[in-house]
Design a protein around this motif. Structure first.
Motif, PDB file in Angstrom:
ATOM      1  N   GLU A 229      81.961  -6.510  12.707  1.00 60.30           N
ATOM      2  CA  GLU A 229      82.218  -5.389  13.130  1.00 60.30           C
ATOM      3  C   GLU A 229      81.431  -4.301  14.214  1.00 60.30           C
ATOM      4  OE1 GLU A 229      83.025  -2.839   9.147  1.00 60.30           O
ATOM      5  OE2 GLU A 229      84.568  -4.347   9.095  1.00 60.30           O
ATOM      6  N   GLU A 230      80.063  -4.195  14.144  1.00 62.79           N
ATOM      7  CA  GLU A 230      78.837  -3.999  14.647  1.00 62.79           C
ATOM      8  C   GLU A 230      79.457  -5.061  16.787  1.00 62.79           C
ATOM      9  OE1 GLU A 230      78.559  -5.322  12.640  1.00 62.79           O
ATOM     10  OE2 GLU A 230      77.405  -4.622  11.256  1.00 62.79           O
ATOM     11  N   ARG A 231      80.081  -5.406  16.312  1.00 62.58           N
ATOM     12  CA  ARG A 231      80.127  -6.270  18.091  1.00 62.58           C
ATOM     13  C   ARG A 231      81.798  -5.815  18.481  1.00 62.58           C
ATOM     14  NH1 ARG A 231      80.829 -12.410  20.029  1.00 62.58           N
ATOM     15  NH2 ARG A 231      80.512 -12.528  21.930  1.00 62.58           N
ATOM     16  N   LEU A 232      83.335  -5.678  17.339  1.00 64.72           N
ATOM     17  CA  LEU A 232      84.132  -4.710  18.074  1.00 64.72           C
ATOM     18  C   LEU A 232      83.117  -3.273  18.417  1.00 64.72           C
ATOM     19  CD1 LEU A 232      86.305  -6.558  15.430  1.00 64.72           C
ATOM     20  CD2 LEU A 232      86.508  -6.193  17.155  1.00 64.72           C
ATOM     21  N   ILE A 248      89.757   8.185  20.140  1.00 60.57           N
ATOM     22  CA  ILE A 248      90.389   6.623  20.376  1.00 60.57           C
ATOM     23  C   ILE A 248      89.701   5.886  19.683  1.00 60.57           C
ATOM     24  CG2 ILE A 248      92.013   5.340  21.456  1.00 60.57           C
ATOM     25  CD1 ILE A 248      92.575   8.064  23.204  1.00 60.57           C
ATOM     26  N   LYS A 249      88.524   5.478  20.736  1.00 59.74           N
ATOM     27  CA  LYS A 249      87.386   4.957  19.861  1.00 59.74           C
ATOM     28  C   LYS A 249      87.224   4.775  18.889  1.00 59.74           C
ATOM     29  CE  LYS A 249      85.773   4.364  24.585  1.00 59.74           C
ATOM     30  NZ  LYS A 249      84.034   4.722  25.884  1.00 59.74           N
ATOM     31  N   GLU A 250      87.024   5.737  18.352  1.00 62.18           N
ATOM     32  CA  GLU A 250      87.089   5.652  16.992  1.00 62.18           C
ATOM     33  C   GLU A 250      88.000   5.035  15.875  1.00 62.18           C
ATOM     34  OE1 GLU A 250      83.469   5.293  15.865  1.00 62.18           O
ATOM     35  OE2 GLU A 250      83.286   5.221  18.032  1.00 62.18           O
ATOM     36  N   SER A 251      88.481   5.740  15.955  1.00 58.98           N
ATOM     37  CA  SER A 251      90.456   5.290  15.662  1.00 58.98           C
ATOM     38  C   SER A 251      90.581   3.882  15.641  1.00 58.98           C
ATOM     39  CB  SER A 251      91.641   6.057  15.898  1.00 58.98           C
ATOM     40  OG  SER A 251      91.353   7.718  15.500  1.00 58.98           O
ATOM     41  N   VAL A 252      90.174   3.416  17.199  1.00 53.38           N
ATOM     42  CA  VAL A 252      90.449   1.535  17.635  1.00 53.38           C
ATOM     43  C   VAL A 252      89.697   0.232  16.565  1.00 53.38           C
ATOM     44  CG1 VAL A 252      91.053   0.175  19.052  1.00 53.38           C
ATOM     45  CG2 VAL A 252      91.587   2.684  19.031  1.00 53.38           C
ATOM     46  N   ILE A 253      88.550   1.323  16.523  1.00 50.01           N
ATOM     47  CA  ILE A 253      87.545   0.425  15.616  1.00 50.01           C
ATOM     48  C   ILE A 253      87.900   0.279  14.689  1.00 50.01           C
ATOM     49  CG2 ILE A 253      84.568   0.674  15.055  1.00 50.01           C
ATOM     50  CD1 ILE A 253      84.127   1.797  18.330  1.00 50.01           C
ATOM     51  N   ALA A 254      88.680   1.635  13.563  1.00 47.80           N
ATOM     52  CA  ALA A 254      88.940   1.955  12.223  1.00 47.80           C
ATOM     53  C   ALA A 254      89.483   0.780  12.062  1.00 47.80           C
ATOM     54  CB  ALA A 254      89.063   3.171  12.240  1.00 47.80           C
ATOM     55  N   MET A 255      90.825   0.935  13.304  1.00 54.06           N
ATOM     56  CA  MET A 255      91.958  -0.967  12.498  1.00 54.06           C
ATOM     57  C   MET A 255      91.645  -1.894  13.172  1.00 54.06           C
ATOM     58  SD  MET A 255      95.511  -0.208  14.732  1.00 54.06           S
ATOM     59  CE  MET A 255      94.395  -1.418  16.379  1.00 54.06           C
ATOM     60  N   LEU A 256      90.986  -2.016  13.653  1.00 53.79           N
ATOM     61  CA  LEU A 256      90.494  -3.290  14.418  1.00 53.79           C
ATOM     62  C   LEU A 256      89.653  -3.566  12.724  1.00 53.79           C
ATOM     63  CD1 LEU A 256      89.678  -3.527  18.128  1.00 53.79           C
ATOM     64  CD2 LEU A 256      91.623  -4.245  16.941  1.00 53.79           C
ATOM     65  N   CYS A 257      88.809  -3.166  12.465  1.00 56.55           N
ATOM     66  CA  CYS A 257      87.957  -3.396  11.020  1.00 56.55           C
ATOM     67  C   CYS A 257      88.913  -4.354  10.096  1.00 56.55           C
ATOM     68  CB  CYS A 257      86.360  -2.724  10.755  1.00 56.55           C
ATOM     69  SG  CYS A 257      86.143  -3.000  12.386  1.00 56.55           S
ATOM     70  N   HIS A 258      89.663  -2.561   9.767  1.00 55.69           N
ATOM     71  CA  HIS A 258      90.796  -2.349   8.411  1.00 55.69           C
ATOM     72  C   HIS A 258      91.330  -3.871   8.263  1.00 55.69           C
ATOM     73  CE1 HIS A 258      93.390  -0.872   5.458  1.00 55.69           C
ATOM     74  NE2 HIS A 258      94.198  -1.414   5.903  1.00 55.69           N
ATOM     75  N   ARG A 259      92.105  -4.086   9.682  1.00 53.79           N
ATOM     76  CA  ARG A 259      93.526  -5.186   9.785  1.00 53.79           C
ATOM     77  C   ARG A 259      93.038  -6.729  10.286  1.00 53.79           C
ATOM     78  NH1 ARG A 259      98.304  -3.496  10.494  1.00 53.79           N
ATOM     79  NH2 ARG A 259      98.656  -5.080  11.215  1.00 53.79           N
ATOM     80  N   LYS A 260      91.988  -6.472  10.231  1.00 60.32           N
ATOM     81  CA  LYS A 260      90.776  -8.153  10.306  1.00 60.32           C
ATOM     82  C   LYS A 260      90.932  -8.317   9.054  1.00 60.32           C
ATOM     83  CE  LYS A 260      86.043  -7.561  11.399  1.00 60.32           C
ATOM     84  NZ  LYS A 260      85.431  -8.589  10.509  1.00 60.32           N
ATOM     85  N   ARG A 261      90.102  -7.335   7.896  1.00 59.87           N
ATOM     86  CA  ARG A 261      89.692  -7.707   6.604  1.00 59.87           C
ATOM     87  C   ARG A 261      91.273  -7.843   6.258  1.00 59.87           C
ATOM     88  NH1 ARG A 261      86.110  -3.278   7.220  1.00 59.87           N
ATOM     89  NH2 ARG A 261      87.633  -1.730   6.133  1.00 59.87           N
TER      90      ARG A 261
END
Length: 281
Positions: A229-232, A248-261
């Motif tokens: 997740e740190e790399r993302l 926007i960046k923080e929302s996208v990071i949260a979304m990517l981490c949540h959705r990959k799980r």
């Protein structure tokens, strides 16, 4: 998607040190739509590409095109899914300097989109398209992860014939992936069930469901889940587009981490869904 602080038009691309990128000359203004422009361009070395940008007034429908395309390219590279090369770029149009991103097609070969493949290839893709199962499963897993809403017709999947007669492929056009634009999230937060139920926002090209094999989809999900997740977070925060604001960046990071799980569960539910999952023109 949490709504960012409204962006004033005059903040467009200012303060990004890596811009303006390479200079390109307009060949023709190929497409002009509410969701942004796609112009054919050429650089001083004769390279040809497709220049994508949006005017500030198009924010609701276009969003931060540069950031969406740039991050998507980094992610496809990270999971070994072929996609078009992109470069930050600027062009001069009358008295304006327009900044955007250029998508570089493979040159010196005939290109087809999935939907314009010859009939014989459409009828029997497993014997004519190289790594067909990987194409199908890698594309689905990636698109689901990044909430890409623009793949169904197959126009954004490019194929070309190799010397052995087989078709190789790569993906293009990820302007609606990731943050996409404000219109994409209207009334539907990224944590809502709409984005968990894949069939609500995503359809695959006709004929693909028969090649969407559970083991291959789960293997791609595992590859995505293995990304730290740190790399993302570093990747998204380094997006060279000032319209990709910190919010926007923080929302996208949260979304990517949540959705990959959640990806294996979402793909399982999609496989078990017995309704329509393919594109209907």
């Amino acid at each position: 998607m949490e709504q960012p602080t409204p962006i004033h038009p005059h903040t467009m691309y200012k303060g990004v040190k890596v811009l303006p990128g390479t200079h390109w000359t307009i060949v023709d203004k190929w497409k002009e739509k509410p969701q942004g422009q796609v112009w054919r361009v050429q650089d001083q070395n004769g390279r040809k590409g497709f220049f994508k940008f949006a005017y500030p007034r198009q924010w609701y429908d276009a969003g931060p095109i540069v950031g969406n395309e740039w991050i998507a390219k980094q992610l496809t590279d990270l999971i070994s899914v072929p996609s078009a090369r992109v470069e930050l770029a600027h062009v001069e149009d009358a008295d304006e300097t327009l900044r955007g991103i250029v998508s570089l097609p493979l040159e010196s070969t005939s290109l087809h989109s999935w939907r314009t493949l010859p009939d014989e290839v459409q009828r029997d893709p497993q014997n004519t398209v190289r790594n067909l199962t990987h194409l199908v499963c890698a594309t689905i897993a990636f698109d689901v992860w990044v909430t890409n809403i623009d793949r169904a017709s197959g126009k954004n999947i490019i194929l070309y014939q190799a010397s052995d007669g087989m078709y190789d492929w790569y993906l293009i056009d990820h302007g609606y992936a990731l943050y996409g634009c404000d219109r994409k999230w209207s009334g539907k937060h990224w944590r809502s069930s709409h984005w968990q139920q894949i069939w609500q926002f995503y359809h695959v090209p006709r004929g693909w469901t028969q090649f969407a094999k559970r083991p291959n989809l789960m293997a791609m999900a595992a590859r995505i889940q293995a990304i730290p997740e740190e790399r993302l977070a570093r990747m998204v925060r380094s997006a060279p587009d000032s319209n990709y604001t910190p919010a926007i960046k923080e929302s996208v990071i949260a979304m990517l981490c949540h959705r990959k799980r959640r990806l294996p569960a979402m793909l399982d539910a999609w496989l078990d869904y017995d309704g329509n999952k393919e594109y209907r023109q």
